[in-house]
Design an enzyme around this catalytic site. Structure first.
Site, PDB file in Angstrom:
ATOM      1  N   CYS A   1       0.837  -1.195   0.000  1.00  0.00           N
ATOM      2  CA  CYS A   1       0.000   0.000   0.000  1.00  0.00           C
ATOM      3  C   CYS A   1       0.869   1.241   0.000  1.00  0.00           C
ATOM      4  O   CYS A   1       2.035   1.209   0.389  1.00  0.00           O
ATOM      5  CB  CYS A   1      -0.938   0.020   1.206  1.00  0.00           C
ATOM      6  SG  CYS A   1      -0.116   0.293   2.799  1.00  0.00           S
ATOM      7  N   CYS A   2       0.277   2.342  -0.500  1.00  0.00           N
ATOM      8  CA  CYS A   2       0.916   3.654  -0.392  1.00  0.00           C
ATOM      9  C   CYS A   2       0.035   4.493   0.539  1.00  0.00           C
ATOM     10  O   CYS A   2      -0.682   3.950   1.367  1.00  0.00           O
ATOM     11  CB  CYS A   2       1.091   4.294  -1.762  1.00  0.00           C
ATOM     12  SG  CYS A   2      -0.461   4.520  -2.654  1.00  0.00           S
ATOM     13  N   ALA A   3       0.066   5.792   0.394  1.00  0.00           N
ATOM     14  CA  ALA A   3      -0.682   6.650   1.318  1.00  0.00           C
ATOM     15  C   ALA A   3      -2.188   6.467   1.205  1.00  0.00           C
ATOM     16  O   ALA A   3      -2.912   6.597   2.194  1.00  0.00           O
ATOM     17  CB  ALA A   3      -0.325   8.116   1.074  1.00  0.00           C
ATOM     18  N   THR A   4      -2.681   6.163   0.011  1.00  0.00           N
ATOM     19  CA  THR A   4      -4.134   6.092  -0.198  1.00  0.00           C
ATOM     20  C   THR A   4      -4.589   4.816  -0.893  1.00  0.00           C
ATOM     21  O   THR A   4      -5.780   4.538  -0.923  1.00  0.00           O
ATOM     22  CB  THR A   4      -4.607   7.281  -1.054  1.00  0.00           C
ATOM     23  OG1 THR A   4      -3.915   7.255  -2.313  1.00  0.00           O
ATOM     24  CG2 THR A   4      -4.333   8.606  -0.356  1.00  0.00           C
ATOM     25  N   ARG A   5      -3.664   4.045  -1.471  1.00  0.00           N
ATOM     26  CA  ARG A   5      -4.069   2.920  -2.316  1.00  0.00           C
ATOM     27  C   ARG A   5      -3.569   1.572  -1.820  1.00  0.00           C
ATOM     28  O   ARG A   5      -2.427   1.440  -1.378  1.00  0.00           O
ATOM     29  CB  ARG A   5      -3.534   3.109  -3.749  1.00  0.00           C
ATOM     30  CG  ARG A   5      -3.965   4.381  -4.429  1.00  0.00           C
ATOM     31  CD  ARG A   5      -3.448   4.403  -5.859  1.00  0.00           C
ATOM     32  NE  ARG A   5      -3.653   5.694  -6.481  1.00  0.00           N
ATOM     33  CZ  ARG A   5      -3.392   5.951  -7.758  1.00  0.00           C
ATOM     34  NH1 ARG A   5      -2.895   5.009  -8.534  1.00  0.00           N
ATOM     35  NH2 ARG A   5      -3.604   7.148  -8.253  1.00  0.00           N
TER      36      ARG A   5
END
Length: 464
Positions: free
Chosen positions: A28-32
């Site tokens: 995951c990244c910050a939002t996805r």
């Protein structure tokens, strides 16, 4: 609509992508939530978008990327890791990059811009931290609150990024172009050496760090290319001693005579072009940059602006582009508010309700990919509406002391109170522009019975 629960979201996603056996990697990244699947055809993408709590879905870099928003994405990713027994975040970045390079839509320009992004993105935390400290210090100094030794301490902390930036750029450039990181750092160090002032070339003494970050980029990229070619033909017994020696000699001398003067010329002209376009164009320049920024984001071409902003900070101490570009996200916020007021879809209202606060804080992906883009016209009206803010901050000459932030938090990177106030006024104007154009433009609403399928002329661009 019931509140989205991380456990149920994770279980639904696992089921709809074809079961845990079909999941290859999860991260995951910050939002996805980012997943690679063994068989993409098994994923029911339409049903995934309909899950309560999912804000959108994007297929990019051979990944299925599900937009969940900050906080929620971490919880859901960790639960999926437990369900699948996969280690979260263990994505083979080398394999991912190679696969990306083979994509049909990968042009030399886009590949080069991706390299630039990989070089500068790791520096952003330093720019943000130092920028906030320097901006607050300048603000307090202007008010007479922070003076003397205390201000000098804050100044050193705020300018810390520039003490090592060229070295780090050299290291990252060498890595991206396939060379040795230590040689990249060495070449950058040579270009910053104080002893350069004692060397006379063409009747003039050299200037340490002349050409700035652009000269470092050129030199270290050439050094990596030369190193790779030498290693192909150099006997193994000589490689360790001879190859780095030749690279340092050739590129180092090239810096003295060619690369640093070229870098200085490019830096001066890029800085002049940006400053003069904003100074002379003012409102027109602000409107163009703010309106076109998000379309650039969708194609990935916005990454080319990062070294330009970095060069501006290095040569002038401030960035005139960042406040203008931030207006693009503010336009999306205004459009989101208008859609919230007009839509009859409870699901859409839920998505907007969770996306607006983080959109105001500068994280615009949930609003863009989950709301305005799927509706089509609202994305366009949001971009056009942002021009109001772009024109205002450009006309006022608002500049930031760093990059990496957007939205309301960018006010922390303003060097004085008046700049911060003008930036916030511009943000409100962009909100208003996006709101008014979206509210009074006719667009097709979604129904809660629909699967909210993305159906607009921009969908093919988004997948690039």
């Amino acid at each position: 609509m019931a509140k989205a629960v991380p456990q149920s979201i994770a279980e639904e996603i696992v089921k709809l992508v074809g079961g845990k056996e079909n999941i290859k990697t999860v991260a995951c990244c910050a939002t996805r939530l980012r997943m690679t699947l063994h068989d993409d055809s098994k994923a029911d993408k339409v049903s995934i978008k309909a899950i309560n709590g999912v804000m959108g879905l994007v297929e990019q870099n051979e990944q299925l990327q599900i937009i969940l928003g900050p906080g929620m994405v971490t919880k859901v990713t960790n639960i999926i890791g437990e369900l699948t027994l996969l280690k979260v975040g263990q994505v083979d970045e080398v394999a991912e990059r190679k696969a990306e390079l083979k994509k049909k839509n990968s042009t030399p320009v886009k590949l080069f811009i991706r390299k630039l992004s990989n070089i500068f993105v790791p520096l952003i935390p330093g720019f943000v931290g130092c920028g906030i400290i320097y901006g607050v210090a300048k603000l307090l100094q202007n008010q007479g609150i922070l003076t003397g030794n205390a201000y000098q301490m804050a100044y050193v902390l705020g300018k810390g990024i520039f003490l090592y930036m060229n070295i780090m750029v050299g290291v990252f450039t060498a890595r991206e172009f396939g060379g040795s990181e230590s040689l990249g750092g060495t070449i950058a160090g040579i270009m910053m050496a104080p002893q350069l002032a004692k060397i006379v070339v063409g009747g003039e003494a050299l200037v340490p760090a002349q050409g700035g970050v652009i000269a470092v980029l050129i030199a270290c990229a050439l050094g990596a290319v030369l190193e790779k070619k030498l290693r192909k033909v150099m006997p193994s017994v000589l490689d360790l001693m001879v190859t780095p020696t030749i690279v340092i000699l050739v590129i180092g001398l090239g810096c003295f005579y060619i690369i640093q003067p070229l870098g200085a010329w490019l830096t001066n002209n890029i800085t002049w072009l940006v400053n003069i376009s904003i100074e002379k164009g003012r409102m027109l320049t602000g409107a163009v940059f703010s309106t076109t920024f998000l379309p650039l984001v969708m194609t990935g071409l916005h990454r080319a602006l990062t070294p330009v902003e970095t060069s501006l900070l290095q040569s002038t101490g401030v960035d005139l582009l960042r406040p203008i570009l931030a207006m693009a996200g503010a336009g999306q916020v205004g459009a989101g508010i208008a859609i919230f007021m007009k839509t009859k879809s409870k699901r859409m209202k839920t998505v907007i309700g969770s996306s607006l606060p983080i959109g105001m804080l500068g994280v615009g992906e949930p609003l863009m990919f989950g709301v305005t883009l799927p509706l089509g016209k609202p994305f366009i009206t949001a971009c056009l509406g942002s021009a109001l803010g772009g024109m205002y901050v450009a006309a006022k000459g608002v500049a930031s002391t760093g990059i990496g932030l957007s939205g309301i938090p960018l006010a922390l990177l303003m060097p004085d109170g008046s700049a911060a106030i003008n930036y916030l006024i511009g943000t409100i104007l962009a909100y208003a522009g996006g709101f008014l154009l979206t509210y009074f433009t006719k667009w097709e609403d979604v129904d809660d019975g629909d699967n909210f399928e993305m159906d607009n002329p921009l969908k093919d661009i988004i997948k690039m």
